[in-house]
Design an enzyme around this catalytic site. Sequence first.
Site, PDB file in Angstrom:
ATOM      1  CB  CYS B  79      11.285 -18.321  27.531  1.00 20.98           C
ATOM      2  SG  CYS B  79      12.764 -17.505  26.926  1.00 20.98           S
ATOM      3  CG  HIS B 187       8.705 -14.237  27.581  1.00 20.55           C
ATOM      4  ND1 HIS B 187       9.010 -14.855  28.773  1.00 20.55           N
ATOM      5  CD2 HIS B 187       9.857 -14.185  26.878  1.00 20.55           C
ATOM      6  CE1 HIS B 187      10.298 -15.149  28.798  1.00 20.55           C
ATOM      7  NE2 HIS B 187      10.841 -14.764  27.657  1.00 20.55           N
ATOM      8  CD  GLU B 189       5.876 -14.405  30.611  1.00 23.82           C
ATOM      9  OE1 GLU B 189       5.308 -15.147  29.778  1.00 23.82           O
ATOM     10  OE2 GLU B 189       7.101 -14.454  30.835  1.00 23.82           O
TER      11      GLU B 189
END
Lengths: 259, 209
Positions: B79, B187, B189
């Site tokens: 990001c 992202h 994650e």
Amino acid sequence: MLSKRVIPCLDVRDGKLTKGIKFKGNVEIGDPVETARHYYEHGADEIVFYDITASAEARGIMLQVVEKVAETIFIPFSVGGGIASLEDMRAALLAGAEKVSVNSAAVKKPEIISQGAEAFGSQCIVVGMDVLRVEKSPQCPSGYEIVIHGGRRRMGMDALWWAKEVQKLGAGEICLNSIDADGTRDGYELKLTRLIAQNVRIPVIASGGAGNPEHMVQAVTQGRASAALIASIVHYGEYTIQEVKDYMHQAGVKVRRTW
Amino acid sequence: MIAVLNYRAGNLTSVKRALDHENIPSAITDDAESLAQARGIIFPGVGAAGSAMHNLRNSGLDKILKELLARGKPMLGICLGCQIILDKSMENHASTLSILPGSCERFQDELQDEHGDPINIPHMGWNNVNLVKQCELFQDVPREAEFYFVHSYFPVPHKDLVIGDTHYGREFCSVFGRPGLWAMQFHPEKSGRPGLKILNNFYKYCMNA
């Protein structure tokens, strides 16, 4: 192309789901972390936790729930209900929530939106709006009025005006709940959803009234919502998220189907 | 050990939690020694380019990072951590790290969605990545997998660096880099199993590097 999001909403009180959730196959779950894991593994795009806890001690329990959820699921989730200050926001975000949702507190002191956006970024700040259909009036020219405290208190504030205002203040998203449609299972309030979605540049989540997957298709096509919030239709085993998404896909809506 | 770069901006804990879940040893750190000893570095980030650059310069992390990368330390930027390794950003008109050539632009207001309505900004939600080049980070990641994005600015790296692109009102580059130095706008994650797979692939690369 961006997918339309399907977002189950879980009501939590004192660290437990307010009603035991029964998925298809009759597995009953009362634990919010296990329920979140289930929805994560079955294709939810995001999860909303709504904390209806009243007491301050029980807030700590909710933060423990948030921490456990954050260790368990790897999709975004938000926490709402009782977020009334920057400290509440910080605690929920540090515990691992991706977003926080403010509703009544934002109506009472709108600066909480700008302060939150400044401190944590707009993308974290969701403004929940509870909206009631009313006669058009000089005070409410759109014919939709903001209510707070779960619909019990009318604020004499125009919903369309408020939506534009929260965008200006730095909200990253609006969760738009129709009090008229909520609990009816007759479908989302499409006119309201479209009115708000077409007049702001931030994403709008449609909420209230979902009774079947066709309603969700309507919310994101006619209603122009970016996402549809659901509760009872998946909580009690009527549909799985997979079935909901398959239906939406067949209706021509882009949804995430690989997880 | 994977070092999650601590530059006092953005959500470092969500990357750490995902690594913990995958049993990938990691530490959130801004210590030069620890960064040098790590097998690889993850440069996470949510926030604005201007303040992030300010923090990086004040702490001297900008120089440390460049030295480590010059010596071949593997890195994954996520990001803001993907945008900031380019030369400059339209956000806060910041001049950024210049680790790879390129810049960062904002989604234009006049872009339209599938209904012909103006797009929402930020681009928030799940979207596909179309790989234009093979990338080992995407090994065993289903082609139709989607990833979680939330951003108003997007990277425009030198065209030779583009690995994958994404459609949102227009095509934009969502993954770029070269072997050992990758950057992604989404992202991993927060992108469910396909995202965790990418983190695992990065770890595997670091352990073999």
